[in-house]
Enzyme design. Structure first.
Site, mmCIF file in Angstrom:
data_model
loop_
_atom_site.group_PDB
_atom_site.id
_atom_site.type_symbol
_atom_site.label_atom_id
_atom_site.label_comp_id
_atom_site.label_asym_id
_atom_site.label_seq_id
_atom_site.Cartn_x
_atom_site.Cartn_y
_atom_site.Cartn_z
ATOM 1 N N ASP A 188 0.854 -1.187 0.000
ATOM 2 C CA ASP A 188 0.000 0.000 0.000
ATOM 3 C C ASP A 188 0.887 1.232 0.000
ATOM 4 O O ASP A 188 1.375 1.667 1.041
ATOM 5 C CB ASP A 188 -0.916 0.001 1.228
ATOM 6 N N HIS A 193 0.605 7.864 4.121
ATOM 7 C CA HIS A 193 1.222 7.159 5.240
ATOM 8 C C HIS A 193 2.730 7.389 5.348
ATOM 9 O O HIS A 193 3.375 6.805 6.226
ATOM 10 C CB HIS A 193 0.936 5.659 5.115
ATOM 11 N N ILE A 208 -0.312 9.235 8.753
ATOM 12 C CA ILE A 208 -1.034 8.356 9.660
ATOM 13 C C ILE A 208 -0.745 6.899 9.310
ATOM 14 O O ILE A 208 -0.297 6.579 8.203
ATOM 15 C CB ILE A 208 -2.544 8.620 9.614
ATOM 16 N N GLY A 211 -4.907 1.965 8.030
ATOM 17 C CA GLY A 211 -5.958 1.300 8.787
ATOM 18 C C GLY A 211 -5.788 -0.201 8.790
ATOM 19 O O GLY A 211 -6.045 -0.872 9.803
#
Length: 285
Positions: A188, A193, A208, A211
């Site tokens: 990903d 991120h 961040i 998830g």
């Protein structure tokens, strides 16, 4: 409208071949925090190829994370700004144990498009199987801010009644400062991120955590504590991403035993137990 619901739903499924090796599984396990302590026999099940057990959430990255959330945004009828995209939720159904090495066929399609008023939610469904039959089914719920309001169906609510009583078990799991940088090597590559400037454009003061990294950390905690470390007992796993995690924070994972299931709630300790994963349930044998 950037999202043409009718066109997205009518599009032909995309089918492709995926493969993975023990190295991919080991990297994923390290990306969700396995290997601490490094010589713990329970951790070596995740980090040593000679005794490797595959955590079922590896299915979300098998084949280098494709098809996944970003590939879903290139489906016919879907044209959106990546900075407006958040991963709203994830469900996984495991049809049989995932082998440490394999080749399979992945078929993905937009299974639903929901109009939430101020946003659209795309459900990207991926079915994966090999010559022996189905392996797993992934549903990624993709939340696109600012793309709702066209009068489409709102779709079902993902909210569950809260579990009753005090949790049966609470554990805390620290997130490394470089956790997102390590996890993204499993496929990903969303700059949200890793790139501080991109994160600011997307409305965050810093990058961040994925998830799905929190998703994996949480399933590992459930398997290791309430399922006796037996990855093969997991039948399905569903969650709603309720808030962000910043690398370097600590996760508080609360678990409630139910018949054939574990209800889970995850929060960020460092921000006053701010919700991170909600409406989370692991079905098991």
């Amino acid at each position: 409208m950037p999202i043409d619901a009718a066109k997205a739903l009518a599009a032909e499924p995309r089918t492709g071949e995926i493969s993975w090796t023990p190295k991919d599984v080991l990297l994923y396990h390290l990306g969700i925090g396995a290997g601490i302590p490094a010589t713990d026999p329970d951790e070596l099940r995740y980090t040593l190829e000679s005794r490797l057990h595959v955590l079922p959430s590896f299915a979300t990255v098998a084949g280098a994370g494709s098809p996944g959330v970003i590939s879903g945004l290139s489906m016919p009828g879907v044209e959106v700004d990546l900075a407006r995209v958040l991963h709203g939720g994830q469900s996984l159904t495991v049809h049989r144990a995932i082998p440490p090495e394999g080749k399979a066929t992945a078929t993905s399609r937009i299974a639903a498009v929901h109009d939430k008023g101020n946003a659209a939610v795309l459900v990207l469904r991926t079915d994966v199987g090999d010559p022996e039959g189905p392996l797993w089914t992934n549903d990624a719920r993709i939340f696109v801010r600012g793309e709702g309001g066209w009068g489409g169906e709102r779709g079902p609510s993902a909210r569950l009644d809260p579990p009753a009583g005090e949790p049966d078990l609470t554990v805390e799991r620290p997130v490394r400062e470089d956790q997102a940088l390590l996890y993204r090597l499993s496929g990903d590559w969303n700059p949200l991120h890793a790139d501080p400037e991109f994160a600011k454009v997307a409305g965050f003061d810093r990058p961040i955590l994925h998830g799905l990294c929190t998703y994996g950390i949480t399933l590992k905690a459930v398997v290791d504590t309430l399922l006796d470390g037996e990855v093969g007992r997991v039948r399905s796993y569903d969650t709603r991403f309720a808030g962000v995690v910043h690398p370097g924070e600590t996760l508080r994972i609360r678990m409630w035993r139910q018949e054939g299931a574990v209800r889970v709630a995850v929060s960020a300790v460092d921000r006053g137990d701010a919700p991170v994963l909600a409406d989370t349930i692991v079905q098991h044998a």
